[in-house]
Structures are given as structure tokens and as C-alpha cells.
Design a protein around this motif. Structure first.
Motif, PDB file in Angstrom:
ATOM      1  N   LEU A 185      -4.028   7.865 -14.684  1.00 35.11           N
ATOM      2  CA  LEU A 185      -4.763   7.414 -13.504  1.00 35.11           C
ATOM      3  C   LEU A 185      -4.351   5.965 -13.233  1.00 35.11           C
ATOM      4  O   LEU A 185      -4.254   5.169 -14.169  1.00 35.11           O
ATOM      5  N   ASN A 234     -18.801  -0.645  -6.142  1.00 42.30           N
ATOM      6  CA  ASN A 234     -17.393  -0.288  -6.070  1.00 42.30           C
ATOM      7  C   ASN A 234     -17.236   0.772  -4.987  1.00 42.30           C
ATOM      8  O   ASN A 234     -18.014   1.729  -4.956  1.00 42.30           O
ATOM      9  N   TYR A 235     -16.253   0.610  -4.126  1.00 41.23           N
ATOM     10  CA  TYR A 235     -15.912   1.667  -3.189  1.00 41.23           C
ATOM     11  C   TYR A 235     -14.825   2.509  -3.833  1.00 41.23           C
ATOM     12  O   TYR A 235     -13.694   2.053  -3.988  1.00 41.23           O
ATOM     13  N   LEU A 236     -15.174   3.721  -4.220  1.00 43.75           N
ATOM     14  CA  LEU A 236     -14.174   4.605  -4.813  1.00 43.75           C
ATOM     15  C   LEU A 236     -13.250   5.123  -3.707  1.00 43.75           C
ATOM     16  O   LEU A 236     -13.536   4.954  -2.520  1.00 43.75           O
ATOM     17  N   PRO A 237     -12.138   5.759  -4.098  1.00 43.59           N
ATOM     18  CA  PRO A 237     -11.120   6.103  -3.099  1.00 43.59           C
ATOM     19  C   PRO A 237     -11.661   6.842  -1.877  1.00 43.59           C
ATOM     20  O   PRO A 237     -11.319   6.502  -0.736  1.00 43.59           O
ATOM     21  N   LEU A 247     -13.752   4.483   0.272  1.00 49.58           N
ATOM     22  CA  LEU A 247     -12.903   3.501   0.943  1.00 49.58           C
ATOM     23  C   LEU A 247     -12.190   4.123   2.141  1.00 49.58           C
ATOM     24  O   LEU A 247     -12.014   3.476   3.174  1.00 49.58           O
ATOM     25  N   ILE A 268      -6.608  -4.047  -2.768  1.00 48.62           N
ATOM     26  CA  ILE A 268      -6.089  -5.263  -2.129  1.00 48.62           C
ATOM     27  C   ILE A 268      -7.320  -6.051  -1.748  1.00 48.62           C
ATOM     28  O   ILE A 268      -8.120  -5.591  -0.927  1.00 48.62           O
ATOM     29  N   LEU A 313      -5.423   3.006 -10.515  1.00 48.06           N
ATOM     30  CA  LEU A 313      -6.287   2.588  -9.410  1.00 48.06           C
ATOM     31  C   LEU A 313      -5.909   1.179  -8.971  1.00 48.06           C
ATOM     32  O   LEU A 313      -5.690   0.316  -9.817  1.00 48.06           O
ATOM     33  N   LEU A 326     -15.809   0.828 -14.953  1.00 50.38           N
ATOM     34  CA  LEU A 326     -15.875   2.022 -14.109  1.00 50.38           C
ATOM     35  C   LEU A 326     -15.240   3.217 -14.820  1.00 50.38           C
ATOM     36  O   LEU A 326     -15.817   4.309 -14.887  1.00 50.38           O
ATOM     37  N   ARG A 337       0.837  -1.213   0.000  1.00 50.48           N
ATOM     38  CA  ARG A 337       0.000   0.000   0.000  1.00 50.48           C
ATOM     39  C   ARG A 337       0.871   1.262   0.000  1.00 50.48           C
ATOM     40  O   ARG A 337       0.656   2.183  -0.785  1.00 50.48           O
ATOM     41  N   ILE A 360      -3.867   5.026  -6.601  1.00 46.90           N
ATOM     42  CA  ILE A 360      -4.932   5.393  -5.672  1.00 46.90           C
ATOM     43  C   ILE A 360      -5.713   4.145  -5.284  1.00 46.90           C
ATOM     44  O   ILE A 360      -6.173   3.398  -6.155  1.00 46.90           O
ATOM     45  N   GLU A 361      -5.883   3.969  -3.977  1.00 49.94           N
ATOM     46  CA  GLU A 361      -6.550   2.744  -3.525  1.00 49.94           C
ATOM     47  C   GLU A 361      -8.073   2.865  -3.605  1.00 49.94           C
ATOM     48  O   GLU A 361      -8.654   3.882  -3.252  1.00 49.94           O
ATOM     49  N   MET A 362      -8.706   1.810  -4.064  1.00 50.57           N
ATOM     50  CA  MET A 362     -10.155   1.683  -4.043  1.00 50.57           C
ATOM     51  C   MET A 362     -10.470   0.217  -3.745  1.00 50.57           C
ATOM     52  O   MET A 362      -9.573  -0.542  -3.404  1.00 50.57           O
ATOM     53  N   LEU A 363     -11.733  -0.167  -3.832  1.00 49.17           N
ATOM     54  CA  LEU A 363     -12.074  -1.561  -3.566  1.00 49.17           C
ATOM     55  C   LEU A 363     -13.249  -1.978  -4.441  1.00 49.17           C
ATOM     56  O   LEU A 363     -14.289  -1.334  -4.430  1.00 49.17           O
ATOM     57  N   MET A 364     -13.023  -3.042  -5.197  1.00 47.18           N
ATOM     58  CA  MET A 364     -14.075  -3.539  -6.089  1.00 47.18           C
ATOM     59  C   MET A 364     -14.712  -4.785  -5.492  1.00 47.18           C
ATOM     60  O   MET A 364     -14.137  -5.435  -4.640  1.00 47.18           O
TER      61      MET A 364
END
Lengths: 573, 573
Positions: free
Chosen positions: A130, B41-44, B47, A135, A132, A117, A58, A67-71
């Protein structure tokens, strides 16, 4: 953390169903437990190491501007149909229907979701570059899950996806990730190589694999003894050796070789070197047969041949096809006077070879003094062999190739426009013109990194964690924990280290010293402080380095300082 | 973080498919994006808030002695068959088969998996108490996923499971979790209530729900104005009011009430208070009809009646059943002279009521001056109504009940031996005797906590995050970012705050001030520093509090100190 109040179910016996050392040790150290084939519970100790790797990943991803996100884990089939992979991906893609009969899958990777997205959110060139990442838990329904976290079905992965306005931009993003990955595995305390890798069926672009060096590694990797060159075996090249033999062509001669089929048998039977025998391999490239020629001591690299031919499937031909193509039973095939019309590809190393031995295309017979220029219609000389140790480096003048075993823990990949085209992820450039986005993707197996670390760092007593990803950095063992003085001294050391931000486990269990030491070694805590009545009389404790085995009996204050300094040094970026 | 290099796709328009405010604002603020029904989706930005909640949860769970681990999302069917829930759970349990046709499900909760792990690893009473938790993605195939993260299908949950040697131990574990939950939601900066909740079909033990107060909440919760008493509506009780009416019974009288059916119609028609009318409800308890009597202004609490009857299903009877039981069409049912034999349950509030009105069990007729003691065979007086605001507290002498709307974000539950018995999770006690483990389970909806926070904290301009779970604590807006002085001053403020460990977002975009302010308000950053040329002449900046709207124009150093102090105070535990 107090051992007595923690949950580390260590096991003395080696589990019977574990094949590789990391799997055995992670079970024995109470790091993981199997729930189903390829599906594991991460117990507290295992999770701690996993979280350490995650955090390093991270920090370096963030440093590189990602940039961290979560799918989600559950993905709708429509996107996979749009990319074409719903059909293509095979049974590793776990598919199911929800209560309303809509089709979904468990995400084995997230190119479709992220591209969907981005195509909805990115409109202008100004929104790029960009990158993205997430984890996240993945699921791949492996046909043969094995080796614990090394090849599981449910596993934690860091996956990143970069989006750029053009190829040059994509190259910059790729380079940033490559550098971030180097830092990540360095910070984890691993010995590794970043190697050039084949791009497989995606084609066109390039990729690197990050390999943790370990004798038990499934993959062979190649590096130069002198320069930075490194590649995996599929991709590794060598410099074309100068023509080895300037002898004049001698007349072709058929010799009887009853029952002699392998290169070794022929060489032995005819008293020539294996390097003077040429192997004739018949393969099926999609639906067409093809003949490949290789020097006797070299192995075919199917990926190289496949890339040269541009075919989708490549496999060894059946005996039936070999007979059809050469007129000979397997073992006696040769390139001279082939009965049918078939493409013949010679390995580069055959250039400059003279008067060698091949099969005669009839049972129990070989040809001597074969010369390609004179005797065979070759389609071309191409690098289609695996390199071997000692081959000259393809990049520098002086280096020789070395071969290592490795475990793939990361992969960076220039995707190009494969997914952005399929899902129509476009943007308006500075001139207001619609353009397709350039993508890259970048993965790290988090659990596999921990497992690979253990493959690389262990001894007969257990795991030897590098400090940066050890579940605890120090273990304090109180001998005779019932004696008040020992107990108090151990507690004071524990509190002092906690205060200093050291991750310390105090073994406060009422067990024999040997029992405690065995556990400490097994779970691989890098530093151990032993508090015993005997040394305590002099105000001293024992400090042991798990890796070197070095033991010092030193004053408590000195031990504390040394531990703090050692941990700090190991964590310094 | 620099806004220009981050990914916050805000939206001006209110999304048409979002019903509740948190869903609308999370979409508009670029926190989430829908992938499929109930799957996001959780965008940055989203999150970041989720991770804040996770970290607070983690710290408080650890403080309470719980140990973090991680279980798989994919679970084998066998365990669910063993617990009996494979049949019982219904369609919310998403089931599928792997490539080898083995049955699995996506875990909606983890009692089976954790109990399986514990039964294999726990042998002795000395290994308990043990509390294991995880923060993990769950999947529940809701029939009607809605309200964004409030009722999704895939969602992040913290679930903890405690294991104790006996009931007393389980109570201690429960209390620890209860206290940890209080701290968690306090630290999140939320106004909430911990309320007693019904244990539903699991029965026997007890549970508490943690409710975030919000007008839009789906649940009604009850608390005392004076003491600590609080419960959800299903569970809330009141003190039995003193007999309201000591009048002597008057003679029963039938009155004609053509077309008058509802309590209000009857009260109006006969010129009596609604409190003098008694409702007669006919219900089906499993396969038996039952009659419930309630004062006209009170509502039936079906859970209380269900618990009293001990039935599995309870629903309002059809008109057909009502006629069969009472001989009357719906609207004219009454408890006097019921034709058939049926159980009659009277609400506690009917005790001491005299001379009231009920249906006459025939069309267009009611009975006046009914007195239960004289006219009806009642099975018992039981609390079967919902409390109303102003009811006396059941615990203290002086308090009145107040009613709030709330959103359930956490639930602590004493499970007892339900799962440990089903899966035979046992241990040897100090006497070497085998005993069944006592369990508790404790859940927090992580994403729902963020959504509930937004329901509680917003205005017409957007979200108003409490500092502890805001994605960033401060936003620095550089007006006219093209002017060097403004840019430099903003950058200096940004760097100073970063150095101090403040989570700061600098809006370095080349946009109009109004545009930037709108985004800052929408995404709900608690503190805003505006750097403009005009104030900068005096070495000043504007500091705005998102919640109070308070604006100060103060020297830069003062603004920095104030921001640091405010953030520090908000994070102090």
C-alpha cells in the motif's frame, strides 16, 4: 486569459531583501508575495506553476500505483510522543495548545499520522503493498527562513508513505518511487541528477536525493563521467588509488617551522607538494576526542567519519581539547607520540603514502619523513574524505568523478521499521503470525521545484520556464491594441489557441510594446506571438522562442501550427 | 481503479460516536477517519468527492472572472490587531507563538491577509474590479466540534474576496458570485435554496446563504410557494395580515387563573383560541430591560428584535428582572399597568387584535378583553416574530410561505468598507482622489457540501451520490471473479469505460456477491454493472441505478452506451 483582467503585479526594481535569483524573479514576476518570514502568498501566476508541478506529481504517483489522500495540518502531540519525536524534533516543530489546553503541532511531516491510520486499518498481509500520498501544506519553523520558496516555513509538499510485508517488498516500492521521481522531474523539463544520499541518524537503510542542477545550488553532488554512479557529497566515494609512493621510509626528522600553520604555508616553507603534507584534525565524537588524518589537499567528510564512529554528535575540538590531546597549540598537532590515549583514524588515501610531513605536537615545529606503519598507531584506514573532481569512479573502471551544484527537490527513503515499531503497526502474515510493517517515505518540495526550475532557467531579462510548468504556454502580444485590425487578429489567434487547449495569455493592455515585451520576458512565457500592423499586411506575425531568443516572421496559420506542435511535443510523456 | 488495489476501509457497524447520518456514512464508507476532535483524515474515496466539488467550484469561479491564488494557513497577529479582530474573535481563533516568540494564528478566514495584499498592490481604479479566491484549509477552534465534516475544526473552504471602486461595482460583483453559487450547487446535483440572510453584527449591507435541503438540517429556511422569495428563519418576513377582528373593545376584566402559565394552559382554561392570548416576554437588551408582545401561537425572532433595538446582546431576562419590571412572577407578566418605565415592542400581528388575554402582573391572574390602543403604551408595532408555514409571502400576492430544513454550505456577503477602512486599503479614482475600496466576501464549505449531499441523498443501505460529485461514476462488479469468462468480460467493460473517460471502479475482489453489493451500495456509486455467468451466456449484464433501484438486464453494448449517456447528461452544464 486576458492580461488586463488578470492579476500579475510585476515589479521593475530588484527587491532588496531577496538574495537568490529565484526569489528575486518570483517577486518581480508577481508570482509570490511575502506575508511573514518564510510565509508566502502564492499569487495567481505562481499558483499556476505550482499546480502544474502538482499535477505532474499526481499523475506519476497514480501511475506508480500510489493512492492519493489528505491528512490534516494540525496533529495531536500524543502521536509524536509515541514515536519519540516530540522531544527529539527540536524547535522546527511548531507546538501549541488548543482552547482546551490539549497539545498539538503543525505537521512538518506525516509519518506519525499515516502510521497511526495504517495500524488501525491494516490487519492482513493481503492489504499490502500500500502506498498512500498527499499534496499538502507543511510547516517547519526554520530558524532562518530564506531564499523565498527555497527554504520557507509554510510550504507545499508531496509526501508518500509505502507499507510492505517485508524488506523485499519495501525494495520494490522504493524502486517504483525512484522511477516515478525520475519521470516527474523529466516531465517538469528539468536537468537533474538522482544521487545516493546518506541516511543520517535514521541509519540502516538507503536513500536517494533528486537534485536539480544549478550553479547556485546549496549542495555539491558528484557523478561519474562514464557510468550511472551519482551521490551527494556526504555520501560520494572514490576508488582507492594505487599506492602513490613506493619509496623506502627515511629517518624521522624534526624541522623548525616558525608561524607556519596551514598546509599551504608548510608545503611552501618546506618546498614539498601539499599532497606530501598530512593534516591532523582533532574532533569531539560525543564526549570522546578523536584524531583524523587526511592528505593535505583533501577535506574531511564529517558524515563519513560520524558513520564510521557511530556517534551522535561530531564537531571540531576546541583549542583546549587539542592541547590536551596533542600537547600542541592548534596548527602544530600531529599523530606521532601523542601524549594521551586517543583513537586515530586515517583516511584511505594515506595507505601507501611515505615520508610525509605532520605537526610535531609542539609550537613552531613539524616532523618530516613520517610513515604511519612505523611511527603511528592507527585505528584503521577508512574513507573519511570528500571526493574531488577527477577522482576515479568507485563503480566503473574508466570514469572520473565530476562535481556539480544542485538543489534538493525530492528525497526517497527506505524507512524500514522505525515508525511501525514505535507505533506498533503490525499485520498478520499468511501463517497468521504478527509481523511489523516495512515502510518507505518519499517527498517532493512542490514550491521548491518551481524555485529550482527558475534557478536553472533564467537570463538577465527574467524567467525562462520550460513548457510543462510554465504558468502559460504562449503569450499573444497585440501591438497598438487600439487599432481594430491588430486587435481582431490577436483575438482570433487567442481564440484559436484556446480552442486547441493551449494555455494562452493575451496581453490586451493599452501599453507600449517595449513595456509588454519586458513583462513577457520577466514572467518567462516560453512562446510569444507578436501581432503588429506591419507584419499583418502580409498576414504574418512574429513568433519568438523565449529560451533560444529565435524570432521568426511567419504566416499566422504557420505560427499557430508551430505553437501547437511545440507545446504538444513538450507535454508528450 | 481496481478495488483490490485501492484503499476503501468500509465498516459494517455504525460508529458509536457519530450522531448524524453523513458522519456515520462517511466513516462507514471509508471516506474519512478522525485524527482528533474535529480533525479528519480524508481517505482516498472521501478526497475524490471533495476534489469533485473543488473542481466545480473552481470552474464556476473562473467563469465568473474570479482569479485563483493561495494564501498561507499561518497568519501574523499584527494584521488581526489592525482589523480589531485579534481581541474580538474569541477562542475560535487559534493563537500561538513561533520560535522567536512572534504571535501568529491559524487562519479561520482571510479578510485580513487579502486586504493587506490588495492595499499593497492596488493603486488605481483601473486595477478593479478584482475578485481573488482560494481553496484552502482553514482552522476554527470550535468549542464543540461535531457531526464529522459538518462542523469540524480543520476544514477546506473556498473563500473569495471582491474589490470594487464603489458600491454599484460591489453590487455587480456580488451578483456575479450569487449566480456562480447557484450554478455550483446545481452542478453538484443538490436540491438547495439561496436565501436572504441576516448580516449580523457587520450590519449595513446584505447577504445570502446557500442551503442544501435536508430533513436533518440545523437551520430552518423559508420560501414562497409561488414566487422566488426565500430567506432563512432569522431574516424571513411575511405580509401583514388584514385586521382579523373588528369587534368593539369590551371592558377589561381580571380573571383568576391558578397555576395556569403557558399559552396553551390559559387558552384551555379560559376556552379561547391560542391566537387570542398574547405572550409578554421580558428581555435584557444590553443593560436595559425591554418587553416584547407576541400572539400566543407565534415565536419571537430574537435577531429581528435585536436589529430593531440596535443592541449588541439580547437575552431572556432572569426571574428577578421579570419581577422588577412587571411585579409578577414569571408566567403572569402582562403589558397593562407596568409598574416601572420600560419599552414595550408589539409584534406586527398584534395590530388589529382586540379583546385578547394577557397576564395580570400578579400571581394566578390574567386580564381578558385587553386592547392595546386603550390599555397599553406601545413603543411601536414591529415584525419581531418567526414566520410560520402558510403565512402570506411578503413579495407576491398569491404565495404562501413554506418551511424547510437546510444545511448552510455557502454564504455570499457584501462587506462594504469594514476591512478596507480598518486596513486603509485605498485607491486613486479617475480624478486622482483617494477612495476606500468596496469589498465582498464569498465562502463555500467544501467538505460540508459533501456531507450535506449525503444528508440529502442516502437510504438505509448507504450513500446515494449524485453523479457529478460521486467518487466514481460506475462500479463494475464481477460475480465469481475466479471464472475466466466473467473476469474477462468485466475487464473488457472496465477498459471500455476507462477509454471513454468514465470514472469506473472495478470490484475485482475475491468476495461473495452480497458482500460486494453491500459495499457498492454503502459507498454510493450511482451506477452498477454486474457481470455474472448466467447473463453472460446471452451476452448480457445487469445495470442498476443506485438512486431509483431500477435494474435492467441488457446486452453489454447497450449497458455501456447507457452508462456513457447517463454520465454525460449528468455532467452537462
Amino acid at each position: 486569459m486576458r492580461y488586463s483582467q488578470y492579476f500579475i503585479p510585476t515589479v521593475k526594481e530588484t527587491p532588496s531583501d531577496a538574495e537568490v535569483i529565484s526569489h528575486k524573479l518570483m517577486l518581480r514576476a508577481g508570482m509570490i508575495r511575502k506575508l511573514a518570514a518564510g510565509i508566502y502568498n502564492y499569487l495567481p501566476l505562481g499558483l499556476r506553476s505550482i499546480r502544474k508541478v502538482e499535477q505532474i506529481v499526481r499523475e506519476e504517483m497514480n501511475r506508480a500505483g500510489a493512492i492519493e489522500m489528505l491528512m490534516p495540518a494540525v496533529q495531536p502531540a500524543e502521536l509524536w510522543k509515541e514515536s519519540g519525536r516530540w522531544e527529539f524534533y527540536g524547535k522546527e516543530l511548531l507546538r501549541f495548545k488548543d482552547r482546551k489546553d490539549a497539545e498539538f503541532c503543525m505537521g512538518p511531516t506525516h509519518e506519525e499520522v499515516i502510521t497511526d491510520l495504517v495500524r488501525k486499518e491494516i490487519r492482513s498481509y493481503r492489504q499490502m503493498p500500500l502506498n498512500l500520498y498527499q499534496i499538502q501544506g507543511k510547516f517547519r519553523d526554520e530558524i532562518r527562513p530564506r531564499f523565498g520558496l527555497m527554504r520557507g516555513r509554510e510550504f507545499i509538499m508531496k509526501d508518500a508513505y509505502s507499507f510492505d510485508v517485508n524488506e523485499a517488498g519495501a525494495d520494490v516500492s522504493y524502486q517504483k518511487m525512484y522511477q516515478a521521481y525520475r519521470r516527474i522531474f523529466e516531465r517538469c523539463g528539468l536537468r537533474f541528477r538522482a544521487v545516493e544520499a546518506d541516511t543520517g541518524t535514521i541509519g540502516g537503510n538507503y536513500s536517494h536525493e533528486f537534485m536539480v542542477l544549478a550553479d547556485s545550488g546549496e549542495d555539491a553532488i558528484v557523478s561519474c563521467s562514464a557510468c550511472e554512479y551519482a551521490a551527494n557529497m556526504e555520501k560520494a566515494q572514490t576508488r582507492l588509488a594505487a599506492s602513490a609512493d613506493h619509496a623506502d621510509p627515511r629517518p624521522l626528522e624534526k624541522v623548525v617551522t616558525p608561524g607556519q600553520k596551514s598546509v599551504e604555508e608548510i608545503a611552501n616553507f618546506l618546498s614539498v607538494a601539499t599532497t606530501q603534507v598530512v593534516k591532523t584534525l582533532v574532533l569531539m565524537a560525543d564526549t570522546e576526542p578523536v584524531v583524523a588524518l587526511l592528505r593535505g589537499d583533501y577535506d574531511l567528510n564529517e558524515i563519513k567519519l560520524k558513520n564510521h564512529l557511530g556517534c551522535t554528535e561530531l564537531e571540531m575540538a576546541t583549542d583546549e581539547v587539542v592541547f590536551k590531546v596533542t600537547g600542541a597549540p592548534t596548527g602544530y598537532a600531529g599523530p606521532v607520540n601523542l601524549p594521551g590515549k586517543v583513537k586515530v583514524v586515517a583516511d584511505l588515501s594515506l595507505k601507501g603514502m611515505h615520508n610525509f610531513v605532520v605537526g610535531a605536537n609542539e609550537k613552531d615545529a613539524h616532523l618530516k619523513n613520517v610513515n604511519l606503519e612505523r611511527d603511528v598507531k592507527v585505528e584503521g584506514f577508512v574513507d573519511i574524505r570528500n571526493v574531488i573532481a577527477g577522482d576515479p569512479c568507485p563503480r566503473c573502471d574508466s570514469g572520473k568523478l565530476e562535481i556539480w551544484r544542485g538543489i534538493e527537490v525530492g528525497h526517497v527513503f527506505k524507512l524500514g521499521t522505525k515508525y511501525s515499531k514505535a507505533l506498533n503497526a503490525s499485520f498478520l502474515d499468511a501463517d497468521g503470525k504478527e509481523q511489523i510493517i516495512f515502510m518507505g517515505c518519499y517527498g517532493i518540495g512542490i514550491g521548491r521545484t518551481v524555485a529550482a526550475c527558475i534557478e536553472q532557467n533564467h537570463d538577465e531579462n527574467g524567467i525562462i520556464f520550460p513548457i510543462p510548468i510554465a504558468p502559460f504556454q504562449v503569450i499573444v502580444s497585440a501591438l497598438s491594441a487600439k487599432e481594430d485590425e491588430v486587435k481582431e487578429a490577436a483575438e482570433k489567434i487567442y481564440q484559436d489557441l484556446l480552442q486547441a487547449g493551449i494555455e494562452v495569455l493575451i496581453d490586451d493592455r493599452d501599453e507600449r510594446p517595449g513595456f509588454k515585451f519586458k513583462d513577457a520576458d520577466l514572467i518567462g512565457i516560453p512562446l510569444r506571438i507578436v501581432v503588429g500592423a506591419k507584419n499583418l499586411v502580409d498576414g504574418k506575425v512574429e513568433l519568438k522562442d523565449r529560451k533560444t531568443g529565435e524570432v521568426e516572421i511567419i504566416p499566422i496559420a504557420e505560427a499557430l501550427e508551430k505553437v501547437k506542435a511545440t507545446v504538444k511535443a513538450a507535454l508528450t510523456v
